[in-house]
Each structure stands twice: as structure tokens, then as C-alpha cells.
Design a protein around this motif. Structure first.
Motif, PDB file in Angstrom:
ATOM      1  N   ILE A 154       1.283   6.863  -6.993  1.00 24.18           N
ATOM      2  CA  ILE A 154       0.143   7.734  -7.309  1.00 24.18           C
ATOM      3  C   ILE A 154       0.522   9.185  -7.039  1.00 24.18           C
ATOM      4  CG2 ILE A 154      -2.208   8.355  -6.666  1.00 24.18           C
ATOM      5  CD1 ILE A 154      -1.989   5.792  -8.325  1.00 24.18           C
ATOM      6  N   ILE A 155       1.177   9.429  -5.912  1.00 24.74           N
ATOM      7  CA  ILE A 155       1.632  10.784  -5.580  1.00 24.74           C
ATOM      8  C   ILE A 155       2.679  11.250  -6.598  1.00 24.74           C
ATOM      9  CG2 ILE A 155       2.887  12.168  -3.866  1.00 24.74           C
ATOM     10  CD1 ILE A 155       1.588  10.309  -1.721  1.00 24.74           C
ATOM     11  N   LEU A 168       4.799   9.627   3.109  1.00 23.27           N
ATOM     12  CA  LEU A 168       4.349   9.245   1.770  1.00 23.27           C
ATOM     13  C   LEU A 168       4.542  10.386   0.774  1.00 23.27           C
ATOM     14  CD1 LEU A 168       1.103   7.169   2.454  1.00 23.27           C
ATOM     15  CD2 LEU A 168       3.240   6.348   1.446  1.00 23.27           C
ATOM     16  N   TYR A 211      -2.205  -4.314  -4.656  1.00 16.62           N
ATOM     17  CA  TYR A 211      -2.728  -3.338  -3.696  1.00 16.62           C
ATOM     18  C   TYR A 211      -4.150  -3.710  -3.277  1.00 16.62           C
ATOM     19  CZ  TYR A 211      -4.830   1.009  -2.027  1.00 16.62           C
ATOM     20  OH  TYR A 211      -5.516   1.959  -1.287  1.00 16.62           O
ATOM     21  N   GLY A 221       6.918  10.089  -2.384  1.00 18.77           N
ATOM     22  CA  GLY A 221       6.217  10.239  -3.656  1.00 18.77           C
ATOM     23  C   GLY A 221       6.754  11.384  -4.499  1.00 18.77           C
ATOM     24  N   GLN A 241       0.825  -1.207   0.000  1.00 16.05           N
ATOM     25  CA  GLN A 241       0.000   0.000   0.000  1.00 16.05           C
ATOM     26  C   GLN A 241       0.862   1.260   0.000  1.00 16.05           C
ATOM     27  OE1 GLN A 241      -3.336  -0.008   2.764  1.00 16.05           O
ATOM     28  NE2 GLN A 241      -3.308  -2.247   2.859  1.00 16.05           N
ATOM     29  N   TRP A 248       0.701   4.024  -3.160  1.00 18.07           N
ATOM     30  CA  TRP A 248       0.409   5.451  -2.977  1.00 18.07           C
ATOM     31  C   TRP A 248       1.618   6.312  -3.284  1.00 18.07           C
ATOM     32  CZ3 TRP A 248      -4.050   7.467  -3.287  1.00 18.07           C
ATOM     33  CH2 TRP A 248      -5.182   6.732  -2.911  1.00 18.07           C
ATOM     34  N   ARG A 249       2.796   5.771  -3.098  1.00 13.44           N
ATOM     35  CA  ARG A 249       4.019   6.494  -3.477  1.00 13.44           C
ATOM     36  C   ARG A 249       3.974   6.869  -4.953  1.00 13.44           C
ATOM     37  NH1 ARG A 249      10.170   4.622  -2.273  1.00 13.44           N
ATOM     38  NH2 ARG A 249      11.233   5.939  -3.808  1.00 13.44           N
TER      39      ARG A 249
END
Length: 309
Positions: free
Chosen positions: A64-65, A238, A218, A242, A57, A61-62
């Protein structure tokens, strides 16, 4: 997949033999150093996230950022080169697998069972693998660079073994060795990036493909382990990994390799254990000691010897 060397074998071979101009080499070393320092902070952030965010997870998210951070700059060149990127989709997907999906997942998994200091020190194995790839590709390393690498490796081994060459590896350490192999493979691939692809467009594409590769895993993690609380203690690290460790550092690293090659950029990467150890001592309270300082001196000396022209 059509590597540059296939189109212009003579020019490419000459470029491999010819050293980079002093200005380009200096910029390449600075960019490699910037990426290395930023990534050093990411090991501390990763270790900090290990107790609160499941590894898959955190990695998802890393990226996505990172995508959101790069999109305003990369959307136009990505759209302009969409046909070229589609033509070389296989190469880009392979680079994304090693550099985005696998490497970072292995790093976050390692953070569960080893220290941030060990993570940074073990990652110093990747320049050795980069040098092996470079030699297999026909690049001459030279006696001075090889000697500097040997000195730096000795410093890393002593640092991991706390002053001894006898090393007791935890499970997380083994995960980090796998991460080092994955990152070195990614760096070696970058040298063969197809001609004409814009750096930002390539970066954005690898981020998109990496996020897509991670999405099914994920979803499984979310169903089995549940989510994580969005607090300053999770969102802050994060955002760092990211924006800085992914978007900024990967752009700098990719550009550095295009200027000076993976083997030479890898020499600068030996500084990462020093940066990680100092940050871990300052932020996480992980001990360093006099032996650690002596080992760092060996690493710094080896880097200076290998990098000097």
C-alpha cells in the motif's frame, strides 16, 4: 500473453546472443547494485518487524505504501497503456504473484524464525536459479561467469555454515529458500515482459495486483491476530520497505534486467549477503567474525570474476 520473442523471434534471438553495449551494461550493473543494497536493508527492517507486526499485515502495508509512492509517477503511463496492460493481464498477474505477493510474504514469514544475516545469505541462492532459467532460455553463460558463480556460492555456503559446509537449517531458512525460488522466477519472467509496456506502468500494475491478492489474507490475519500498534518502531521500517525496498528497488531491478538480463543482474545479487551481514552487525548486533569476513571475500571475488567483461 504475447511475449516479445513471439513477435520478433529473429531480432530477439540476436539480442540474446549479443552483449549489451558498454554504457548500457554499466548502468544495468549500477542499478542492480543499488537494488541489492536497498534490499539488504529490507532484511534488517523485516527482522526488526517480526516481533511486532504479523507477516501478512507487514507485507500488505508494504505494498500500500509502495503504491502511494509510485502513483504520482506511474498514474499517467498506466492510464495511457490501460488497454495494453489489460491485454497482457495474465502475464502481469503471474509476475505479481511471484514478485509481489509470494516473495515478500515468504521473506516476512522467514523473519520470525531466522536471523537477518541468514535471510540475506540464503537469498543468494536466487542468482543460481536465475542462471538456470537463462540457460534454459538459450543464453550462454560462459566459463568465467560459471566459475565466478561457483566461487560466490562456495562463499555463501561457508557463511551460512559458519566456516563449514555442514548446514543446519531452521524453519525460517526453508521459508527463505522458497522466497529465493519465487524471486528468481519473477526475475526470469521480466525478461519476457511484453513489448511496449512502460516500466512504471508495469510496476504500478504489479503492485495493484499484488495488494489485491494479499487483501483477503490480510483480512483473515486482522480478524485472527488483531492489528499492530502504529509506533515509530513499526511505521519507520514499514516506510523503508514500502518506499525504498519496494518502489525504488523494484524499479531499479526491473530496469537492470531489461539492460543486462536476469543472469548477469543475479551475479550482482551475490553481494547481498555481504551487505546484510554488515548491516545486521551494525544495527542488530549479529556476530560476524573472521570466518565471516573470509567468506565475504570469496563472495566479492566471485562477483568480480563473473561481472568482468
Amino acid at each position: 500473453m504475447t511475449p516479445t520473442t513471439a513477435r520478433h523471434p529473429t531480432a530477439s534471438a540476436a539480442a540474446t546472443r549479443r552483449p549489451a553495449p558498454a554504457r548500457g551494461a554499466g548502468l544495468g550493473l549500477l542499478l542492480a547494485l543499488l537494488a541489492t543494497v536497498v534490499w539488504s536493508g529490507s532484511f534488517v527492517a523485516t527482522r526488526d518487524l517480526a516481533d511486532s507486526v504479523p507477516p501478512v499485515q507487514a507485507v500488505f502495508w508494504r505494498w500500500i505504501i509502495a503504491l502511494l509512492a509510485v502513483a504520482p509517477f506511474a498514474a499517467r503511463p498506466f492510464w495511457r497503456q490501460r488497454a495494453l496492460l489489460r491485454r497482457h493481464l495474465g502475464f502481469t498477474a503471474l509476475a505479481s504473484l511471484f514478485g509481489v505477493a509470494l516473495y515478500n510474504t515468504l521473506v516476512h514469514q522467514a523473519g520470525l524464525t531466522t536471523s537477518a544475516t541468514n535471510m540475506g545469505m540464503i537469498m543468494a541462492a536466487s542468482p543460481v536459479i536465475m542462471a538456470v532459467y537463462a540457460r534454459l532460455g538459450g543464453e550462454r553463460l560462459g566459463a568465467r561467469r560459471l566459475l565466478g558463480m561457483a566461487v560466490a556460492v562456495l562463499g555463501v555456503l561457508l557463511l551460512v555454515g559458519r566456516g563449514s559446509l555442514t548446514i543446519d537449517l531452521a524453519a525460517g531458512d526453508l521459508w527463505m529458500f522458497a522466497a529465493a525460488l519465487s524471486f528468481a522466477s519473477y526475475s526470469a519472467l521480466l525478461k519476457r515482459r511484453p513489448e511496449g509496456i512502460d516500466g512504471l506502468a508495469f510496476l504500478f500494475t504489479t503492485f495493484v495486483l499484488g495488494a489485491l491478492m494479499l487483501a483477503p489474507v490480510y483480512a483473515v490475519s486482522l480478524a485472527v491476530q488483531g492489528g499492530f500498534p502504529a509506533t515509530p518502531g513499526t511505521v519507520g521500517p514499514l516506510l523503508y520497505v514500502g518506499v525504498f525496498s519496494s518502489a525504488v528497488a523494484f524499479f531499479c531491478w526491473n530496469k537492470a534486467i531489461s539492460l543486462i538480463g536476469a543472469a548477469r543482474a543475479g551475479v550482482v545479487y551475490y553481494l547481498q549477503p555481504v551487505c546484510v551481514a554488515l548491516l545486521s552487525y551494525a544495527l542488530l548486533g549479529e556476530e560476524l567474525g573472521l570466518a565471516g569476513g573470509a567468506c565475504m571475500a570469496l563472495i566479492l571475488g566471485g562477483v568480480a570474476l563473473s561481472s568482468a567483461r
